[in-house]
Design an enzyme around this catalytic site. Sequence first.
Site, PDB file in Angstrom:
ATOM      1  N   ARG A  64     -59.299-104.866  -6.841  1.00 58.86           N
ATOM      2  CA  ARG A  64     -58.853-104.230  -8.093  1.00 58.86           C
ATOM      3  C   ARG A  64     -57.404-103.767  -7.951  1.00 58.86           C
ATOM      4  O   ARG A  64     -56.608-103.872  -8.888  1.00 58.86           O
ATOM      5  CB  ARG A  64     -59.763-103.052  -8.442  1.00 58.86           C
ATOM      6  N   VAL A  96     -58.182 -95.474 -13.286  1.00 57.79           N
ATOM      7  CA  VAL A  96     -57.578 -95.255 -11.960  1.00 57.79           C
ATOM      8  C   VAL A  96     -56.316 -96.095 -11.797  1.00 57.79           C
ATOM      9  O   VAL A  96     -55.620 -95.987 -10.798  1.00 57.79           O
ATOM     10  CB  VAL A  96     -58.607 -95.577 -10.843  1.00 57.79           C
ATOM     11  N   HIS A 112     -60.798 -89.447 -12.740  1.00 58.85           N
ATOM     12  CA  HIS A 112     -61.647 -90.278 -11.865  1.00 58.85           C
ATOM     13  C   HIS A 112     -60.886 -90.824 -10.668  1.00 58.85           C
ATOM     14  O   HIS A 112     -61.341 -91.763 -10.025  1.00 58.85           O
ATOM     15  CB  HIS A 112     -62.272 -91.440 -12.674  1.00 58.85           C
ATOM     16  N   SER A 180     -66.166 -95.946 -23.746  1.00 59.01           N
ATOM     17  CA  SER A 180     -67.509 -95.955 -24.363  1.00 59.01           C
ATOM     18  C   SER A 180     -68.099 -94.546 -24.400  1.00 59.01           C
ATOM     19  O   SER A 180     -69.186 -94.328 -24.927  1.00 59.01           O
ATOM     20  CB  SER A 180     -68.418 -96.889 -23.559  1.00 59.01           C
TER      21      SER A 180
HETATM   22  N1  APR Z   1     -58.962-102.329 -27.278  1.00 49.01           N
HETATM   23  C1  APR Z   1     -59.626-101.170 -27.551  1.00 49.01           C
HETATM   24  N2  APR Z   1     -60.813-100.844 -27.003  1.00 49.01           N
HETATM   25  C2  APR Z   1     -61.345-101.727 -26.134  1.00 49.01           C
HETATM   26  C3  APR Z   1     -60.728-102.954 -25.798  1.00 49.01           C
HETATM   27  C4  APR Z   1     -59.484-103.227 -26.414  1.00 49.01           C
HETATM   28  N3  APR Z   1     -58.801-104.377 -26.159  1.00 49.01           N
HETATM   29  N4  APR Z   1     -61.541-103.621 -24.916  1.00 49.01           N
HETATM   30  C5  APR Z   1     -62.617-102.829 -24.720  1.00 49.01           C
HETATM   31  N5  APR Z   1     -62.506-101.708 -25.450  1.00 49.01           N
HETATM   32  C6  APR Z   1     -63.429-100.577 -25.528  1.00 49.01           C
HETATM   33  C7  APR Z   1     -64.885-100.951 -25.645  1.00 49.01           C
HETATM   34  O1  APR Z   1     -65.260-101.055 -27.026  1.00 49.01           O
HETATM   35  C8  APR Z   1     -65.570 -99.762 -24.961  1.00 49.01           C
HETATM   36  O2  APR Z   1     -65.774 -98.729 -25.921  1.00 49.01           O
HETATM   37  O3  APR Z   1     -63.295 -99.873 -24.300  1.00 49.01           O
HETATM   38  C9  APR Z   1     -64.530 -99.273 -23.939  1.00 49.01           C
HETATM   39  C10 APR Z   1     -64.844 -99.648 -22.508  1.00 49.01           C
HETATM   40  O4  APR Z   1     -65.979 -98.913 -22.119  1.00 49.01           O
HETATM   41  P1  APR Z   1     -66.360 -98.901 -20.567  1.00 49.01           P
HETATM   42  O5  APR Z   1     -66.304-100.299 -20.039  1.00 49.01           O
HETATM   43  O6  APR Z   1     -67.626 -98.123 -20.449  1.00 49.01           O
HETATM   44  O7  APR Z   1     -65.166 -98.115 -19.848  1.00 49.01           O
HETATM   45  P2  APR Z   1     -64.968 -96.549 -19.736  1.00 49.01           P
HETATM   46  O8  APR Z   1     -65.485 -95.849 -20.941  1.00 49.01           O
HETATM   47  O9  APR Z   1     -63.563 -96.331 -19.365  1.00 49.01           O
HETATM   48  O10 APR Z   1     -65.897 -96.169 -18.475  1.00 49.01           O
HETATM   49  C11 APR Z   1     -65.901 -94.813 -18.086  1.00 49.01           C
HETATM   50  O11 APR Z   1     -67.292 -95.383 -16.198  1.00 49.01           O
HETATM   51  O12 APR Z   1     -67.858 -96.646 -14.382  1.00 49.01           O
HETATM   52  C12 APR Z   1     -67.201 -95.525 -14.784  1.00 49.01           C
HETATM   53  O13 APR Z   1     -65.501 -94.531 -13.558  1.00 49.01           O
HETATM   54  C13 APR Z   1     -65.746 -95.579 -14.431  1.00 49.01           C
HETATM   55  O14 APR Z   1     -63.934 -94.492 -15.589  1.00 49.01           O
HETATM   56  C14 APR Z   1     -65.049 -95.360 -15.757  1.00 49.01           C
HETATM   57  C15 APR Z   1     -66.116 -94.715 -16.604  1.00 49.01           C
END
Ligand code: APR
Length: 233
Positions: A64, A96, A112, A180
């Site tokens: 990563r 991160v 995080h 999310s």
């Molecule tokens: N533009 C806007 N939103 C986007 C895009 C984009 N191009 N691509 C994805 N998304 C949105 C999705 O709709 C979703 O709501 O980003 C979000 C990604 O969600 P996750 O994959 O769950 O990521 P995140 O919320 O950052 O995860 C939180 O989980 O595993 C742990 O520590 C890790 O910090 C991370 C935490």
Amino acid sequence: MPVLLYLNKEKIVILTGAGISAESGLSTFRDSGGLWKSFSVYEVATPEGWEANPEIVLEFYNQRRRKVALAQPNAAHLAVAKLEEAFDVTIVTQNVDNLHEKAGSTKVVHVHGEITKARSSADPALISDIGYEDIQLGDTCDEGSQLRPHIVWFGESVQNMEAAAKHVEEADKVLVIGTSLSVYPAAGLVDYAQASAEKVLVALEMDHLPDGFRFYQGKATEQIPKIIEKWMG
Ligand code: APR
């Protein structure tokens, strides 16, 4: 006698997640193709996984980190950095990566951890900048303990939460981008926003919307510049 005009800039807090970095080529976690679709959270993002097989964990973050080295901030990161010209902006990020810093944002609170930092596996206070260097088994801190990524794993205490919550509580505007909101306590930060604050959320899709947030569905690089242009207007 000239009157000193103290411009009391409005305070904006921006809570970001993996979605803001998706268009810079960095994987999200729970979207289709997300990291947790191809890696076991338990194996690479828990203290138990680290104890069981540190080499797998080190290689997961080394891969990563190499991607972060090549990633560039996108139009959403750059628009958020531009906001600082007119507002008192604090970014609270679950990410991160260092794309907010690369875009020029100056107040970035990581909750995080940071992939460009390592820390002693024995003493979490011993943190060092490693940039984009790999961490290998046998790399030790000054006190001789194995180095690990300075990343908060599931079950570990999240960083800077008190400060982050205070920032959200004091914000005139709260902008949530690309998360999310499924991992606590970071996801709970939205609950500190004042009823009087302007609350906006941008994502591709959301299972649930926090109270009072206006949802702009779409890509961060399309939605964020428009929102920022309106605020700066
Ligand atoms: N533009 C806007 N939103 C986007 C895009 C984009 N191009 N691509 C994805 N998304 C949105 C999705 O709709 C979703 O709501 O980003 C979000 C990604 O969600 P996750 O994959 O769950 O990521 P995140 O919320 O950052 O995860 C939180 O989980 O595993 C742990 O520590 C890790 O910090 C991370 C935490």
